[in-house]
Design a protein around this motif. Structure first.
Motif, mmCIF file in Angstrom:
data_model
loop_
_atom_site.group_PDB
_atom_site.id
_atom_site.type_symbol
_atom_site.label_atom_id
_atom_site.label_comp_id
_atom_site.label_asym_id
_atom_site.label_seq_id
_atom_site.Cartn_x
_atom_site.Cartn_y
_atom_site.Cartn_z
ATOM 1 N N GLY A 169 0.731 -1.079 -0.060
ATOM 2 C CA GLY A 169 -0.057 0.070 -0.002
ATOM 3 C C GLY A 169 0.691 1.150 -0.014
ATOM 4 N N LYS A 170 1.839 1.363 -0.732
ATOM 5 C CA LYS A 170 2.495 2.631 -1.024
ATOM 6 C C LYS A 170 1.867 3.691 -1.768
ATOM 7 N N THR A 171 0.998 3.186 -2.625
ATOM 8 C CA THR A 171 0.442 4.336 -3.530
ATOM 9 C C THR A 171 -0.352 5.262 -2.407
ATOM 10 N N VAL A 172 -1.102 4.761 -1.592
ATOM 11 C CA VAL A 172 -1.910 5.869 -0.771
ATOM 12 C C VAL A 172 -1.247 6.637 0.232
ATOM 13 N N GLN B 143 -2.579 3.561 -14.126
ATOM 14 C CA GLN B 143 -3.265 3.181 -13.143
ATOM 15 C C GLN B 143 -3.349 3.978 -11.764
ATOM 16 N N HIS B 144 -2.044 4.531 -11.618
ATOM 17 C CA HIS B 144 -2.018 5.692 -10.510
ATOM 18 C C HIS B 144 -3.048 6.578 -10.685
ATOM 19 N N PHE B 145 -2.808 7.139 -12.000
ATOM 20 C CA PHE B 145 -3.721 8.460 -12.411
ATOM 21 C C PHE B 145 -5.321 7.869 -12.108
ATOM 22 N N ILE C 173 9.289 9.405 -6.361
ATOM 23 C CA ILE C 173 9.737 8.343 -7.529
ATOM 24 C C ILE C 173 9.458 7.025 -7.068
ATOM 25 N N ASP C 174 8.271 6.482 -7.687
ATOM 26 C CA ASP C 174 8.062 5.178 -7.498
ATOM 27 C C ASP C 174 9.141 4.054 -8.061
ATOM 28 N N GLU C 175 9.400 3.033 -7.459
ATOM 29 C CA GLU C 175 10.222 1.702 -7.936
ATOM 30 C C GLU C 175 11.303 2.672 -8.479
ATOM 31 N N GLN C 176 12.157 3.363 -7.879
ATOM 32 C CA GLN C 176 13.176 4.161 -8.085
ATOM 33 C C GLN C 176 14.387 3.358 -8.866
#
Ligand code: ADP
Ligand code: MG
Length: 764
Positions: free
Chosen positions: A367-370, A398-400, A462-465
């Motif tokens: 649950g990193k996105t939230v 998907q994030h968007f 930055i996701d999945e850097q």
């Protein structure tokens, strides 16, 4: 492979700098000496170092006592340009340099020893064992003229018997000189038995009594390369050792005494003149001492850079919690404990006046996105903008979708920018971004384009850097106004603690340790590929009952083409069994085509999705509950773990089948068992490290870790932790390294080529 990966000079390489340096001077602020542009200076230093190819740079501040160590190896006796070039190959595994230096030779440690202490009489010598024997030369027997197949023989004896020395293509004049009939000689080499005869072919050493006194009875064995034999290597190292100065001690005497470690010079000598096999082990005192030196230099450098770069360069965000409260009330779930904790940590960073540099580690599905959404909302509350950069377009979309849904409910604005947003749509978006009308931007690499300007970027996530280059990361964080934006890096590849320290030093980290409620564990099975028929039956049943399947194809290293061929083949083969229910998606497909396939899979029109690793990140199809991974043995454990994270997203029981091609090595088997038995990404990463050894860890490079010349992991992990504490303590007491010990520590920084960090001290 980019050259910079071969460096041993993290202090001077952009990869290492990324998190600690701003890539440009603050917009709107003139360049002032109080705010030196360190990144720029480092880049210059690096360019200079490259240009001079290891020759002493003009601006070199390296302490004089170190100069002999940094001289060219060619300055040593017996090393000419040819040999130097060959040596370069040997010592070049960590340094990119055609012209090795004395120190490169010294860092090249022996990997074995030859023990010549066994000194039997001739008849007592055991075949197959290295023996050192005292003999008298009795006669020479040269082969018939022109017959090169028959060796030259020399016979020797002692009071117990005779031994035959064999020299293929032996030169008579030479052999008569070193083995004159009637002379006493000491021979050392491997003894063999041939019928009833004892033989030694090409003895390693033939010496007189006098010469024997200086013969090293325990001989170091070095990794060799074409054109260098071990004698040459040993001679070169011996002369290199003579140049090692007694340097003023930089380690604490108490610490050395407690660990029973030698001085720097003693340690080098002991390593190159081992006395016993134990001396070769990573935990031998001499090796520990040097590993600790290297780790301390690295930790000091990291801390110095960090101190000089982030202090006071951020801004104190003032956030009122209005937007976040609204978002929370619209979330269909409660935040987990570790999500709450991570958010508190992030918020404290953002409110502080130092720039945030935080790493958020969380397993797949944690649950990193939230957390990202909430942090971005906090930035918006503070009146700034926030950006989220994803590694793939699929993921960005998907994030968007998730963010846009929330934006509608709670009243912030968000837009998507990928390579596909073009023309009018794109220019309108950029206008809004620049005017400040847009609160949040989500995108891919497209965020880096020069015309993407923010009114006021406060937070960059930055996701999945590991998928992004350093330059890109710096570019994004540099899009802030006046000061650089706060930075949050999110990764699902758990970087083991040990590696984390080496690459990020004391960068702050938050971890999502507990999984959102309601997750079903995934059952993992390890299956040899000869059981394919059973598997097909099982899949048939599953498909009939409406389940969907991911089928991941073998990873063929360094060849995307072969990847595709394998996936293509498997796709065709599965179609032969299951017909049109099988689809294929891979990284080379045009984006529209890819989307179309993904859509028919998520709509349920396709039952099996054959894929290369494109699905590694991002796809979310809760009805897909089976994942088959072919040639699982070729993947890194963390990668397998990530792939597996694609299933187990719904409320049904999920399974993951790891197909392997036997026979597996013991380690290979152990690795897959780790995965079968655990779903804890951190544990898996640590085990992966342990089973493979730090250097080989797939993805080590991607996670931005530094390679060391001496220190190795996991063996020296404990030393790393100690070095980190030591560095912190040192800099707290003596931030400018001006005390007597501090001065010696500066030498240490130069010794391990953390020059850029050492230079910060001069200017600071
Ligand atoms: P990842 O860390 O892999 O990026 P995501 O952020 O994609 O994980 O979250 C995975 C799924 O878990 C999403 O569907 C998300 O909505 C859900 N989720 C996140 N946090 C929670 C929570 N606290 N409780 C329940 N579900 C959650
Ligand atoms: Mg994610």
């Amino acid at each position: 492979m980019p050259l910079q990966q071969h460096h041993r000079l993290p202090a001077a390489r952009p990869r290492q700098l990324s998190l600690f340096n701003r890539h440009k001077t603050s917009r709107g602020l003139p360049f002032t000496p109080e705010k030196p542009n360190v990144a720029l200076r480092l880049v210059k230093a690096e360019a200079l170092r490259r240009a001079t190819h290891g020759r002493t740079p003009v601006l070199n501040m390296r302490p004089v006592p170190l100069h002999p160590l940094f001289a060219k190896a060619q300055s040593l006796d017996g090393i000419g340009p040819k040999l130097s070039e060959r040596l370069a190959k040997l010592v070049n595994n960590t340094v990119e340099r055609s012209d090795p230096r004395v120190i490169d030779l010294l860092w090249n440690f022996p990997t074995g020893i030859i023990d010549r202490r066994h000194r039997p009489k001739i008849t007592a010598a055991q075949p197959g064992i290295i023996a050192t024997i005292e003999v008298t030369v009795t006669r020479h027997v040269a082969p018939p003229r022109g017959n090169r197949k028959i060796p030259y023989r020399v016979y020797c004896e002692d009071d117990t018997g005779e031994i035959e020395l064999i020299f293929f293509r032996g030169r008579q004049d030479y052999l008569q000189r070193v083995l004159p009939v009637g002379a006493k000689r000491i021979l050392s080499g491997r003894v063999e038995r041939y019928g009833t005869k004892l033989q030694m072919s090409h003895p390693d050493h033939i010496v007189t009594d006098e010469e024997f006194k200086t013969l090293q009875l325990i001989e170091p064995v070095y990794p060799l390369t074409a054109g260098i034999n071990s004698k040459t290597m040993r001679r070169a190292v011996t002369s290199a050792l003579e140049l090692v100065p007694e340097l003023a001690e930089w380690q604490e005497h108490e610490w050395l005494k407690q660990r029973k470690w030698p001085t720097f010079a003693q340690a080098l000598r002991r390593i190159h003149q081992p006395q016993e096999t134990q001396d070769l082990l990573p935990l031998a005192p001499a090796r520990q001492r040097l590993a600790y030196d290297e780790l301390l230099a690295s930790q000091l450098a990291l801390a110095l850079m960090r101190n000089s770069e982030i202090r006071g360069t951020g801004r104190a965000h003032v956030m009122d919690n209005t937007l976040r409260r609204k978002i929370l009330s619209h979330l269909p779930f409660e935040l987990t404990g570790s999500q709450k904790k991570a958010l508190q940590e992030i918020q404290a960073d953002m409110a502080g006046k130092d720039r945030m540099l935080r790493l958020l580690q969380g397993d797949v599905g944690s649950g990193k996105t939230v957390v990202a959404l909430m942090a971005m909302a906090a930035a918006v509350e503070a009146g700034t903008q926030a950006a989220l950069m994803a590694p793939t377009e699929v993921l960005a979309r998907q994030h968007f979708a998730e963010f846009a849904d929330m934006a509608e409910k709670t009243g912030f604005s968000v837009a998507l920018l990928t390579g596909r947003e073009k023309g009018k749509k794109r220019s309108t978006l950029l206008e809004q971004l620049k005017s400040g009308d847009l609160d949040m931007l989500i995108g891919t690499h497209a965020l880096f384009q020069d015309d993407v300007e923010f009114a006021d970027l406060g937070l960059a996530i930055i996701d999945e850097q590991h998928r992004f280059g350093v330059q890109q990361r710096m570019k994004l964080q540099g899009k802030g106004k006046g000061t650089d934006a706060d930075v949050l890096v999110m990764t699902a590849t758990p970087i083991p603690r040990t590696l984390l320290l080496t690459s990020y030093g004391d960068m702050e980290t938050s971890q999502l340790t507990d999984k959102p409620a309601g997750r079903k564990p995934v059952t993992t099975r390890v299956l040899p590929v000869d059981r394919m028929d059973d598997l097909l039956h099982g899949l048939e049943r599953a498909l009939t009952s409406g389940t969907q399947v991911y089928w991941v194809c073998p990873l063929v290293e360094e060849s995307e083409k072969l990847d595709l061929a394998a996936a293509d083949q498997r796709h065709a083969w599965l179609r032969g069994h299951f017909g049109a229910r099988v689809g294929l998606v891979h990284g080379r497909m045009p984006a529209e085509e890819k989307d179309a396939v993904m859509k028919s899979f998520s709509d349920g029109d396709l039952g099996i999705l054959v894929a290369t690793t494109v699905i590694e990140v991002g796809v979310n199809v809760p009805n897909a509950t089976i994942m088959v991974i072919e040639h699982a043995e070729r993947f890194g454990l963390s990668q397998l773990h990530q792939l597996r994270g694609r299933v187990g997203r719904g409320d049904q029981q999920s399974s993951c089948i790891l197909l392997y091609q036997g026979p597996l090595s013991k380690t290979g088997k152990a690795r897959l068992m780790v995965l079968r038995d655990s779903e804890d990404g951190f544990y898996i990463a640590e085990e992966d490290l342990r089973l493979r050894g730090g250097g080989e860890l797939l993805g080590t490079r991607q996670s931005g870790t530094v390679e060391f010349a001496i220190a190795q992991f996991p063996e020296h992990s404990a030393l790393l932790a100690a070095a980190r504490d030591d560095a912190q303590l040192i800099l707290t007491r003596d931030p400018g390294l001006t005390s007597p010990r501090g001065k010696n520590l500066k030498t240490l920084l130069y010794l391990f080529e953390r020059d850029s960090a050492a230079k910060l001290l001069r200017s600071g």
